[in-house]
Motif scaffolding. Structure first.
Motif, PDB file in Angstrom:
ATOM      1  N   GLY A  91     -11.148 -38.399 -14.518  1.00  0.00           N
ATOM      2  CA  GLY A  91      -9.820 -38.421 -13.911  1.00  0.00           C
ATOM      3  C   GLY A  91      -8.946 -39.382 -14.680  1.00  0.00           C
ATOM      4  N   PRO A 105      -7.462 -38.069  -9.352  1.00  0.00           N
ATOM      5  CA  PRO A 105      -6.189 -37.465  -9.758  1.00  0.00           C
ATOM      6  C   PRO A 105      -5.937 -37.511 -11.266  1.00  0.00           C
ATOM      7  CG  PRO A 105      -5.881 -38.726  -7.757  1.00  0.00           C
ATOM      8  CD  PRO A 105      -7.285 -39.007  -8.227  1.00  0.00           C
ATOM      9  N   ALA A 127      -6.496 -31.757 -18.030  1.00  0.00           N
ATOM     10  CA  ALA A 127      -7.441 -31.308 -17.006  1.00  0.00           C
ATOM     11  C   ALA A 127      -8.576 -30.496 -17.625  1.00  0.00           C
ATOM     12  CB  ALA A 127      -6.712 -30.486 -15.949  1.00  0.00           C
ATOM     13  N   GLN A 152      -4.827 -32.684  -6.477  1.00  0.00           N
ATOM     14  CA  GLN A 152      -4.324 -32.603  -7.843  1.00  0.00           C
ATOM     15  C   GLN A 152      -2.979 -31.907  -7.880  1.00  0.00           C
ATOM     16  OE1 GLN A 152      -5.999 -33.968 -10.321  1.00  0.00           O
ATOM     17  NE2 GLN A 152      -8.054 -34.214  -9.451  1.00  0.00           N
ATOM     18  N   ALA A 202      -3.361 -28.902 -12.808  1.00  0.00           N
ATOM     19  CA  ALA A 202      -4.706 -29.470 -12.902  1.00  0.00           C
ATOM     20  C   ALA A 202      -5.661 -28.759 -11.956  1.00  0.00           C
ATOM     21  CB  ALA A 202      -4.674 -30.966 -12.598  1.00  0.00           C
TER      22      ALA A 202
END
Length: 439
Positions: free
Chosen positions: A47, A164, A181, A199, A203
């Motif tokens: 992330g 995230p 991503a 997200q 993503a």
């Protein structure tokens, strides 16, 4: 070898932020070491923001269940040893040096082939070797940068957690959210379970495509699990969490901000998944684990009178989360910023996020060679804050002293605060200068 000599030898292998899209070297080294990355189950975390905090929360939950845990995180705040923790504590200097000496002959075998092991690769190899030797029951593994080609991806996570995703390291990972991503989705492997934080849509689409390709079970924040309720509490927040197996009431988390509540929900879902039972975790266990969580350098109060906080926000999404948490949890008459940022970051955007909450800002530099020149940072800050609100101080220690003096100038005694932010390195340097507790 002495610890300092080991540290210097590792530093001589290059810079941490150098990214090469290959697992060839680390895979060859793992083979020579007997594949220590396969010695126990792994919870793998990728992330853009929240990885280290989530790793610490997962570790706390696992240890509360009487499991022996190895935790590998990066970057460090003060010492390389922080990256490799067993039983909640960094390796001692002696043990760190021993692990390095144990794997060095195998590292040199790879080096001899003309494909020199990098800074991050050798630390990753040391972590796997230390965890296998301990031995630990579970490894909590944080990626360094990206996912697919990150050195940690020689391990196959039984649980893959994706926090995230936002824009960061665009020179290495791609120019947009979808590209980034795609790189981070590479930690999701067949046979595992994917735990996904909320997200942005691009993503989410990429991650769900990876889920479909690998056939893994997926748990999504806001659907299968999440934060049902949160309210401010002294020193943190009180949460009601929806886990995968049940609801957990009255969970005190001594960290600030909605983003930390989200990290807690992801950590809980990951540990529920690894537990592999149809029953919820013991509620008292969950409460005890979260109540003891620390995440040094993440909106951490390190001094009172005035209140001085350090925060490791180093990209626009992280800075926006910090500002929201500040606005929600603190009420200062005057808040003075001490800011040192890396030259390759979106500095104007991060300064813009800070502007509404800072009375004045002291710009400086940190100990990294990547730190933006103070004159240039001051120039950018003046464009955002106006000349009268910007102070330029070359040294971080002097900048902190200046900010504390400015915070004390308020009409109401004790109503001022200082926020030191802009980089993980800035946060770590400040913790050292202010003699904050060890991590």
């Amino acid at each position: 070898m002495e610890y300092r000599a080991v540290e210097q030898a590792i530093l001589e292998r290059g810079v941490e932020w150098k990214f090469e899209p290959t697992l060839e070297r680390i895979s060859a080294l793992m083979d020579l070491l007997g594949s220590p990355q396969r010695s126990c189950p792994v919870i793998h975390i990728a992330g853009t923001n929240g990885k280290t905090s989530t790793a610490r929360m997962i570790e706390a939950l696992l240890r509360e269940r009487n499991l022996r845990v190895g935790r590998y995180t990066s970057p460090h705040l003060r010492s390389m040893r922080e990256r490799i923790c067993v039983d909640g504590a960094p390796l001692s200097e002696e043990r760190f040096a021993e692990v390095y000496a144990d794997i060095l002959p195998y590292v040199e075998m790879i080096d001899a082939k003309g494909v020199r092991i990098s800074f991050f690769e050798i630390l990753t190899a040391m972590a796997f070797a230390a965890f296998a030797d301990a031995p630990v029951d579970v490894v909590v593994l944080e990626t360094g940068m990206g996912g697919t080609f990150d050195a940690t991806n020689v391990a196959d996570g039984a649980v893959s957690v994706v926090t995230p995703i936002s824009l960061d390291h665009v020179d290495y990972l791609g120019p947009d959210i979808r590209s980034i991503a795609g790189e981070k989705a590479g930690i999701i492997k067949p046979g595992g379970v994917a735990v996904l934080a909320q997200q942005e849509l691009p993503a989410a689409e990429v991650l769900m495509r990876r889920v479909a390709e690998t056939g893994v079970t997926v748990a999504r924040e806001g659907l299968e699990f999440g934060v049902l309720h949160r309210e401010l509490a002294v020193g943190g927040q009180l949460l009601r969490l929806q886990g995968l197996k049940g609801v957990y009431e009255d969970v005190f988390l001594p960290l600030y901000g909605e983003h930390q509540a989200s990290n807690a929900a992801c950590a809980l879902a990951a540990v529920e998944t690894l537990a592999g039972t149809g029953e919820p975790l013991d509620a008292d266990l969950v409460r005890q684990a979260f109540a003891g969580v620390r995440s040094p350098g993440r909106l951490e109060v390190v001094k009172r009178g005035p209140t001085v906080m350090v925060d490791a926000a180093h990209n626009i999404a992280g800075m926006e989360a910090t500002v929201r948490a500040l606005t929600e949890s603190f009420a200062f008459d005057r808040l003075i910023g001490v800011v040192a940022m890396m030259a390759d970051k979106d500095v104007p955007a991060m300064l813009g996020a800070l502007e509404p909450v800072l009375t004045e800002v002291v710009v400086t530099r940190n100990s990294s060679p990547r730190s933006m020149d103070v004159d240039r940072l001051a120039e950018l800050a003046r464009e955002v804050f106006g000349p009268e609100r910007v102070h330029e101080v070359p040294r971080l220690d002097d900048a902190i002293d200046k900010a504390i003096a400015l915070a004390d100038q308020g009409d109401d005694l004790g109503g001022g605060g200082v926020l030191i932010t802009g980089s993980v390195v800035t946060s770590g340097d400040a913790r050292t200068l202010l003699r904050a507790a060890d991590v």
